[in-house]
Design a protein around this motif. Structure first.
Motif, PDB file in Angstrom:
ATOM      1  N   GLU A 247     -60.073 -35.748 -29.501  1.00 44.40           N
ATOM      2  CA  GLU A 247     -59.252 -36.314 -30.573  1.00 44.40           C
ATOM      3  C   GLU A 247     -57.936 -35.574 -30.750  1.00 44.40           C
ATOM      4  OE1 GLU A 247     -59.579 -37.360 -35.368  1.00 44.40           O
ATOM      5  OE2 GLU A 247     -61.359 -36.729 -34.232  1.00 44.40           O
ATOM      6  N   ASN A 248     -57.967 -34.229 -30.636  1.00 39.47           N
ATOM      7  CA  ASN A 248     -56.791 -33.442 -31.013  1.00 39.47           C
ATOM      8  C   ASN A 248     -56.256 -32.539 -29.901  1.00 39.47           C
ATOM      9  OD1 ASN A 248     -56.988 -34.314 -33.821  1.00 39.47           O
ATOM     10  ND2 ASN A 248     -58.784 -32.954 -33.937  1.00 39.47           N
ATOM     11  N   GLY A 249     -56.941 -32.484 -28.773  1.00 40.45           N
ATOM     12  CA  GLY A 249     -56.521 -31.562 -27.719  1.00 40.45           C
ATOM     13  C   GLY A 249     -57.201 -30.221 -27.868  1.00 40.45           C
ATOM     14  N   PRO A 250     -56.901 -29.286 -26.966  1.00 40.11           N
ATOM     15  CA  PRO A 250     -57.605 -27.992 -26.951  1.00 40.11           C
ATOM     16  C   PRO A 250     -57.182 -27.073 -28.088  1.00 40.11           C
ATOM     17  CG  PRO A 250     -55.854 -27.995 -25.313  1.00 40.11           C
ATOM     18  CD  PRO A 250     -55.926 -29.403 -25.857  1.00 40.11           C
ATOM     19  N   GLY A 251     -58.124 -26.198 -28.478  1.00 45.07           N
ATOM     20  CA  GLY A 251     -57.815 -25.136 -29.423  1.00 45.07           C
ATOM     21  C   GLY A 251     -57.717 -25.537 -30.882  1.00 45.07           C
ATOM     22  N   GLN A 252     -58.217 -26.697 -31.239  1.00 43.46           N
ATOM     23  CA  GLN A 252     -58.101 -27.172 -32.609  1.00 43.46           C
ATOM     24  C   GLN A 252     -59.429 -27.228 -33.349  1.00 43.46           C
ATOM     25  OE1 GLN A 252     -54.945 -27.757 -33.801  1.00 43.46           O
ATOM     26  NE2 GLN A 252     -54.373 -27.014 -31.753  1.00 43.46           N
ATOM     27  N   ALA A 253     -60.510 -26.943 -32.678  1.00 46.50           N
ATOM     28  CA  ALA A 253     -61.834 -27.102 -33.287  1.00 46.50           C
ATOM     29  C   ALA A 253     -62.116 -26.012 -34.322  1.00 46.50           C
ATOM     30  CB  ALA A 253     -62.914 -27.079 -32.216  1.00 46.50           C
ATOM     31  N   THR A 254     -62.838 -26.409 -35.355  1.00 47.04           N
ATOM     32  CA  THR A 254     -63.373 -25.466 -36.333  1.00 47.04           C
ATOM     33  C   THR A 254     -64.882 -25.427 -36.152  1.00 47.04           C
ATOM     34  OG1 THR A 254     -61.600 -25.957 -37.914  1.00 47.04           O
ATOM     35  CG2 THR A 254     -63.591 -24.884 -38.766  1.00 47.04           C
ATOM     36  N   PHE A 255     -65.376 -24.322 -35.648  1.00 49.23           N
ATOM     37  CA  PHE A 255     -66.781 -24.238 -35.267  1.00 49.23           C
ATOM     38  C   PHE A 255     -67.659 -23.774 -36.436  1.00 49.23           C
ATOM     39  CE2 PHE A 255     -64.425 -23.546 -31.259  1.00 49.23           C
ATOM     40  CZ  PHE A 255     -64.948 -24.610 -30.527  1.00 49.23           C
ATOM     41  N   THR A 256     -68.934 -24.161 -36.362  1.00 47.61           N
ATOM     42  CA  THR A 256     -69.899 -23.754 -37.394  1.00 47.61           C
ATOM     43  C   THR A 256     -70.693 -22.523 -36.984  1.00 47.61           C
ATOM     44  OG1 THR A 256     -71.702 -25.110 -36.513  1.00 47.61           O
ATOM     45  CG2 THR A 256     -70.145 -26.178 -38.033  1.00 47.61           C
ATOM     46  N   GLY A 257     -70.680 -22.194 -35.688  1.00 51.64           N
ATOM     47  CA  GLY A 257     -71.464 -21.063 -35.204  1.00 51.64           C
ATOM     48  C   GLY A 257     -72.899 -21.433 -34.884  1.00 51.64           C
TER      49      GLY A 257
END
Length: 258
Positions: A247-257
């Motif tokens: 959806e947004n490209g690399p390096g944009q994710a917010t992970f939950t762990g």
């Protein structure tokens, strides 16, 4: 009750700070090693985001408590304690960073080697001086050091007992970064916090693949990697990361762990 010789501070940013507090030289007595192993077990059972292992601002750890040395029976007990404690540190399923200020000698160097990364103050010194006592390393110094810097350099350090300063340690790959002494702890905590914001489940599996793979042949290691590659796709972080990339490209994710 006496003050603990190793302390644990779980910070709000997900970083756990483990500090040695055994007097001026932070000798790794059997009691220090016992306490370190207990804390490492807690960090494995209830993992933080990342871990920093530090001494004080003048010394990381000077090594084993020489006053405990005697004959072969005592050596067997001390060696067993070193092995179990440092294996427990190495087994923590999160990124571990040794923040080394001043000397990290003998067992102190071996503790740093048990961590994933080593950040050194410009005051740091590393060495395996056991040979100067007529003995050899007993906490992984002949094994982890050789795997990190190669057998020839490991033999140089172990057989001579000489110490290397931070810049030389950086040059041979013994440390990963050198910073001014007054910036060491802050830099180590900041780096740990960066990892703590990442995909922790994937980090744990990647660390396991590398560490276990080094203990076997290439073909077995590749099969292990394949198994863990499949396993990681069952995590929330993989689902989040792949969807975010599309959806947004690399390096944009917010992970939950998870």
């Amino acid at each position: 009750m006496s003050e603990p010789l190793v302390t644990l501070d779980r910070r709000d940013d997900g970083v756990a700070l483990v500090q040695l507090r055994n007097g001026k030289v932070n000798s790794l007595s059997t009691e220090v090693l016992r306490q370190l192993e207990v804390l490492a077990g807690q960090l494995t059972d209830d993992p933080p985001g990342a871990v920093v292992v530090a001494g004080n601002d003048r010394i990381f750890a000077a090594g084993a408590d020489i006053s405990e040395f005697a004959g072969p029976d005592e050596a067997r007990a001390i060696g067993a304690r070193f092995l179990s404690a440092l294996e427990a540190v190495a087994a923590i399923p999160r990124v571990t960073i040794a923040a080394v200020a001043g000397p990290a000698l003998g067992g102190g160097c071996e503790l740093a080697l048990a961590c994933d990364f080593r950040l050194a103050a410009d005051t740091a010194r590393f060495g395996q001086p056991e040979i100067l006592l007529g003995i050899i390393p007993g906490g992984g110094g002949t094994q982890r050091l050789a795997r990190l810097v190669g057998p020839a350099r490991a033999k140089d350090l172990v057989l001579s007992g000489r110490q290397v300063r931070a810049d030389d340690a950086l040059a041979i790959g013994l440390v990963d970064e050198v910073v001014p002494a007054d910036a060491l702890l802050a830099r180590s905590l900041d780096l740990a916090a960066t990892y703590a914001r990442g995909p922790l489940a994937a980090q744990a599996l990647a660390k396991q693949a590398i560490d276990r793979g080094l203990d076997t042949d290439l073909a077995t290691g590749l099969r292990l990697e394949q198994d863990l590659f499949v396993e990681v796709f069952a995590t929330d972080d993989a689902r989040i990361g792949v969807a975010s990339f599309l959806e947004n490209g690399p390096g944009q994710a917010t992970f939950t762990g998870r």
